[in-house]
Design a protein around this motif. Structure first.
Motif, PDB file in Angstrom:
ATOM      1  N   MET A  51      -2.121  15.362  -4.394  1.00  0.00           N
ATOM      2  CA  MET A  51      -3.577  14.528  -4.369  1.00  0.00           C
ATOM      3  C   MET A  51      -3.121  12.536  -4.211  1.00  0.00           C
ATOM      4  O   MET A  51      -1.999  11.848  -4.860  1.00  0.00           O
ATOM      5  N   ILE A  52      -4.383  12.127  -2.789  1.00  0.00           N
ATOM      6  CA  ILE A  52      -3.911  10.585  -3.366  1.00  0.00           C
ATOM      7  C   ILE A  52      -5.609  10.003  -3.891  1.00  0.00           C
ATOM      8  O   ILE A  52      -6.784  11.035  -3.438  1.00  0.00           O
ATOM      9  N   THR A  53      -5.372   9.540  -4.788  1.00  0.00           N
ATOM     10  CA  THR A  53      -6.252   8.003  -5.592  1.00  0.00           C
ATOM     11  C   THR A  53      -6.999   7.427  -4.586  1.00  0.00           C
ATOM     12  O   THR A  53      -6.318   6.632  -3.800  1.00  0.00           O
ATOM     13  N   SER A  54      -8.294   7.662  -4.119  1.00  0.00           N
ATOM     14  CA  SER A  54      -8.634   6.224  -3.214  1.00  0.00           C
ATOM     15  C   SER A  54      -8.640   4.962  -3.206  1.00  0.00           C
ATOM     16  O   SER A  54      -8.612   4.522  -2.459  1.00  0.00           O
ATOM     17  N   ARG A  55      -8.841   4.440  -4.269  1.00  0.00           N
ATOM     18  CA  ARG A  55      -9.084   3.598  -4.712  1.00  0.00           C
ATOM     19  C   ARG A  55      -7.496   3.037  -4.856  1.00  0.00           C
ATOM     20  O   ARG A  55      -7.382   1.379  -4.429  1.00  0.00           O
ATOM     21  N   ALA A  56      -6.569   3.687  -5.658  1.00  0.00           N
ATOM     22  CA  ALA A  56      -5.325   2.875  -5.195  1.00  0.00           C
ATOM     23  C   ALA A  56      -5.039   3.294  -3.942  1.00  0.00           C
ATOM     24  O   ALA A  56      -4.491   2.303  -3.313  1.00  0.00           O
ATOM     25  N   LEU A  57      -5.371   3.720  -2.568  1.00  0.00           N
ATOM     26  CA  LEU A  57      -5.096   3.435  -1.193  1.00  0.00           C
ATOM     27  C   LEU A  57      -5.719   2.269  -0.700  1.00  0.00           C
ATOM     28  O   LEU A  57      -5.432   1.816   0.003  1.00  0.00           O
ATOM     29  N   VAL A  58      -6.937   2.381  -0.884  1.00  0.00           N
ATOM     30  CA  VAL A  58      -7.690   1.080  -0.591  1.00  0.00           C
ATOM     31  C   VAL A  58      -6.823  -0.181  -1.289  1.00  0.00           C
ATOM     32  O   VAL A  58      -7.466  -1.432  -0.344  1.00  0.00           O
ATOM     33  N   GLU A  59      -6.791  -0.371  -2.524  1.00  0.00           N
ATOM     34  CA  GLU A  59      -6.111  -1.621  -2.972  1.00  0.00           C
ATOM     35  C   GLU A  59      -4.474  -1.847  -2.345  1.00  0.00           C
ATOM     36  O   GLU A  59      -4.268  -2.332  -3.398  1.00  0.00           O
ATOM     37  N   ARG A  60      -3.673  -0.629  -1.738  1.00  0.00           N
ATOM     38  CA  ARG A  60      -2.587  -0.416  -1.466  1.00  0.00           C
ATOM     39  C   ARG A  60      -1.449  -0.488  -2.321  1.00  0.00           C
ATOM     40  O   ARG A  60      -0.873  -1.364  -2.233  1.00  0.00           O
ATOM     41  N   ASN A  61      -1.893  -0.029  -3.270  1.00  0.00           N
ATOM     42  CA  ASN A  61      -0.901   0.507  -4.363  1.00  0.00           C
ATOM     43  C   ASN A  61       0.562   0.973  -3.615  1.00  0.00           C
ATOM     44  O   ASN A  61       0.290   1.474  -3.200  1.00  0.00           O
ATOM     45  N   GLU A  62       1.173   0.340  -4.034  1.00  0.00           N
ATOM     46  CA  GLU A  62       2.830   0.431  -3.264  1.00  0.00           C
ATOM     47  C   GLU A  62       3.766   2.074  -3.187  1.00  0.00           C
ATOM     48  O   GLU A  62       3.633   2.198  -2.041  1.00  0.00           O
ATOM     49  N   THR A  63       2.946   3.039  -4.190  1.00  0.00           N
ATOM     50  CA  THR A  63       3.571   4.591  -4.495  1.00  0.00           C
ATOM     51  C   THR A  63       3.013   5.012  -4.174  1.00  0.00           C
ATOM     52  O   THR A  63       3.155   6.549  -3.086  1.00  0.00           O
ATOM     53  N   THR A  64       1.572   4.686  -3.344  1.00  0.00           N
ATOM     54  CA  THR A  64       0.897   5.128  -2.867  1.00  0.00           C
ATOM     55  C   THR A  64       0.804   5.453  -1.271  1.00  0.00           C
ATOM     56  O   THR A  64       0.471   6.729  -0.864  1.00  0.00           O
ATOM     57  N   MET A  65       0.379   3.723  -0.405  1.00  0.00           N
ATOM     58  CA  MET A  65       0.845   4.092   0.468  1.00  0.00           C
ATOM     59  C   MET A  65       2.585   4.588   1.339  1.00  0.00           C
ATOM     60  O   MET A  65       1.939   5.495   2.195  1.00  0.00           O
ATOM     61  N   ARG A  66       2.797   4.994  -0.292  1.00  0.00           N
ATOM     62  CA  ARG A  66       4.574   5.551   0.300  1.00  0.00           C
ATOM     63  C   ARG A  66       3.886   7.039   0.069  1.00  0.00           C
ATOM     64  O   ARG A  66       4.979   8.179   0.838  1.00  0.00           O
ATOM     65  N   LEU A  67       3.028   7.686  -0.134  1.00  0.00           N
ATOM     66  CA  LEU A  67       2.729   9.130  -1.046  1.00  0.00           C
ATOM     67  C   LEU A  67       2.011   9.387   0.442  1.00  0.00           C
ATOM     68  O   LEU A  67       2.218  10.578   1.623  1.00  0.00           O
ATOM     69  N   VAL A  68       1.287   8.571   0.944  1.00  0.00           N
ATOM     70  CA  VAL A  68       0.977   9.186   2.182  1.00  0.00           C
ATOM     71  C   VAL A  68       1.482   8.602   3.817  1.00  0.00           C
ATOM     72  O   VAL A  68       0.509   9.226   4.698  1.00  0.00           O
ATOM     73  N   THR A  69       2.363   8.034   3.692  1.00  0.00           N
ATOM     74  CA  THR A  69       3.618   8.435   4.837  1.00  0.00           C
ATOM     75  C   THR A  69       4.181   9.444   4.956  1.00  0.00           C
ATOM     76  O   THR A  69       5.076  10.134   4.972  1.00  0.00           O
ATOM     77  N   HIS A  70       4.090  10.052   6.487  1.00  0.00           N
ATOM     78  CA  HIS A  70       4.245  11.216   6.967  1.00  0.00           C
ATOM     79  C   HIS A  70       5.970  11.138   7.678  1.00  0.00           C
ATOM     80  O   HIS A  70       6.511  10.231   8.275  1.00  0.00           O
ATOM     81  N   HIS A  71       6.642  11.676   7.674  1.00  0.00           N
ATOM     82  CA  HIS A  71       7.899  12.249   8.537  1.00  0.00           C
ATOM     83  C   HIS A  71       7.384  12.236   9.898  1.00  0.00           C
ATOM     84  O   HIS A  71       6.471  12.773   9.825  1.00  0.00           O
ATOM     85  N   GLU A  72       8.107  11.454  10.635  1.00  0.00           N
ATOM     86  CA  GLU A  72       7.833  11.862  11.995  1.00  0.00           C
ATOM     87  C   GLU A  72       8.093  13.457  12.859  1.00  0.00           C
ATOM     88  O   GLU A  72       7.105  13.608  13.624  1.00  0.00           O
ATOM     89  N   SER A  73       8.276  14.309  11.857  1.00  0.00           N
ATOM     90  CA  SER A  73       8.813  15.964  12.143  1.00  0.00           C
ATOM     91  C   SER A  73       7.420  16.571  11.739  1.00  0.00           C
ATOM     92  O   SER A  73       6.843  17.501  12.515  1.00  0.00           O
ATOM     93  N   GLU A  74       6.172  15.523  11.037  1.00  0.00           N
ATOM     94  CA  GLU A  74       5.462  16.715  10.266  1.00  0.00           C
ATOM     95  C   GLU A  74       3.999  16.748  11.116  1.00  0.00           C
ATOM     96  O   GLU A  74       3.589  15.732  11.442  1.00  0.00           O
ATOM     97  N   THR A  75       3.772  17.317  11.843  1.00  0.00           N
ATOM     98  CA  THR A  75       2.084  17.629  12.679  1.00  0.00           C
ATOM     99  C   THR A  75       1.836  18.904  12.593  1.00  0.00           C
ATOM    100  O   THR A  75       2.632  20.259  12.926  1.00  0.00           O
TER     101      THR A  75
END
Length: 384
Positions: A51-75
């Motif tokens: 679960m990703i907090t919307s405001r943390a994503l909007v404010e580009r929280n460092e931890t959040t930005m790492r959590l929303v990064t997918h590996h290239e194999s993920e599709t």
């Protein structure tokens, strides 16, 4: 282990065609890139982020930005968002679309954790039906061609059920699918999931898929849920803890091409080692990755002849070399232990009175007090 057999159509969520009608449920601290990759190596389906907090994503929280990064194999790539403010949630969705961060967005209205519900979020929010509808409507609009789905619970408690009207509202607001964890917030994870509620939701929501969640501990359970409820797919959470190969069993059960596994102790040890390796890669830190795998020890080795001293050592290991040495001590030929390894996994907890904002249940619309609680909820920068 008996092999369940069944046929089921592939699941279509908006433009996404899934080979099997199976979704990995978001679980905090569990469904990071490492675990999603591991599950995908065994099976097929849709694998959702923590679960990703919307405001943390909007404010580009460092931890959040790492959590929303997918590996290239993920599709396809999937992100679950939590939020209570329609504008903030919509902006988070716009960022995901504009920066091509995912192929699917799910909205969390099912979390029963007190720190979330006491601010009016998670499973408390659908009680305010107008707010719920506005969040889904604006998020779906921001998503454009990206499928946006909703995951929710039956309601706050048995006296304050919301799932049928929330399901209709989500469908009308543009959701591409609706998932129901068939428990109330008050149940937390205790008791038995009410699969009949999934059937009622399926009868109510007719133009988009309805997914069922709750008490799927095996592929047999998934087949039975779809048969008994008529739902279009299943969402698997705690049942895959320490058993990522469950997704292979699910794929086979639904008629897909998947390898059968023989979960000897050696097979389980190899899966555990692979998980640790992927965590080290995810964190880019061997010590941190090895610390994170510790929470999984009891789940992986449930029912297997692994002594307490080895379990304790695995739960304190700080390097892959230490883990390798400990796993080498095990009897890799030990067979699958059957019932001892089956059944419930993870903490069920006990029923409890949900933590809610003061006066939350007095009416269905927001008042000034409720709005203040929601504003506080949007200040959560935890990153999920």
């Amino acid at each position: 282990m008996p092999a369940p057999t069944a046929l089921a159509p592939a699941l279509r969520i908006g433009p996404l065609d899934l080979q099997v009608p199976v979704v990995l449920a978001p679980m905090a601290g569990i469904t990071n890139t490492a675990f999603r990759r591991l599950c995908r190596e065994y099976g097929a389906g849709l694998y959702v982020s923590e679960m990703i907090t919307s405001r943390a994503l909007v404010e580009r929280n460092e931890t959040t930005m790492r959590l929303v990064t997918h590996h290239e194999s993920e599709t396809p790539r999937s992100i679950q968002l939590y939020g209570v403010d329609p504008a903030t949630v919509a902006e988070a969705v716009r960022i995901i679309v504009a920066e091509d961060l995912a192929d699917h967005v799910d909205l969390n209205f099912g979390c029963p954790v007190p720190k979330v519900t006491r601010k009016g979020g998670g499973s408390a929010l659908p009680w305010k039906l107008g707010l719920f509808t506005e969040i889904v409507r604006r998020a779906a609009s921001a998503a454009g061609d990206l499928p946006l789905t909703v995951k929710m619970r039956k309601g706050i408690d048995d006296d304050h059920l919301t799932y049928l009207e929330a399901g209709r509202a989500a469908e009308d607001a543009g959701a591409a699918a609706v998932a129901l964890h068939a428990r109330t917030a008050a149940q937390f994870y205790s008791g038995t999931a009410d699969w009949s509620a999934i059937a009622r939701l399926k009868e109510t929501v007719t133009s988009v898929p309805v997914l069922g969640n709750g008490d799927i501990w095996s592929a047999d359970d998934a087949v039975r849920m779809m048969s008994e409820t008529g739902c279009d797919g299943v969402v698997v959470g705690r049942g895959c803890l320490g058993r990522p190969w469950l997704f292979g069993e699910l794929a086979a059960a639904f008629g897909a091409d998947a390898s059968r596994v023989d979960p000897t102790l050696g097979f389980v040890a190899a899966a555990f080692r692979r998980h640790a390796e992927l965590l080290v890669e995810f964190f880019d830190d061997e010590g941190r990755g090895c610390r994170d795998i510790r929470k999984h020890v009891a789940w992986y080795f449930k029912g297997y002849p692994v002594g307490g001293d080895v379990r304790a050592s695995l739960a304190t290991a700080s390097s892959l070399a230490e883990i390798d040495a400990l796993l080498a001590q095990l009897d890799h030929d030990a067979p699958y232990p059957g019932a001892a390894a089956e059944g419930q996994r993870g903490r069920a907890g006990t029923p409890k009175r949900p933590a809610l904002p003061e006066g939350w249940l007095e009416h269905r619309e927001l008042d000034a007090t409720s709005s203040g609680d929601l504003a506080a909820a949007e200040l959560d920068h935890s990153g999920g």
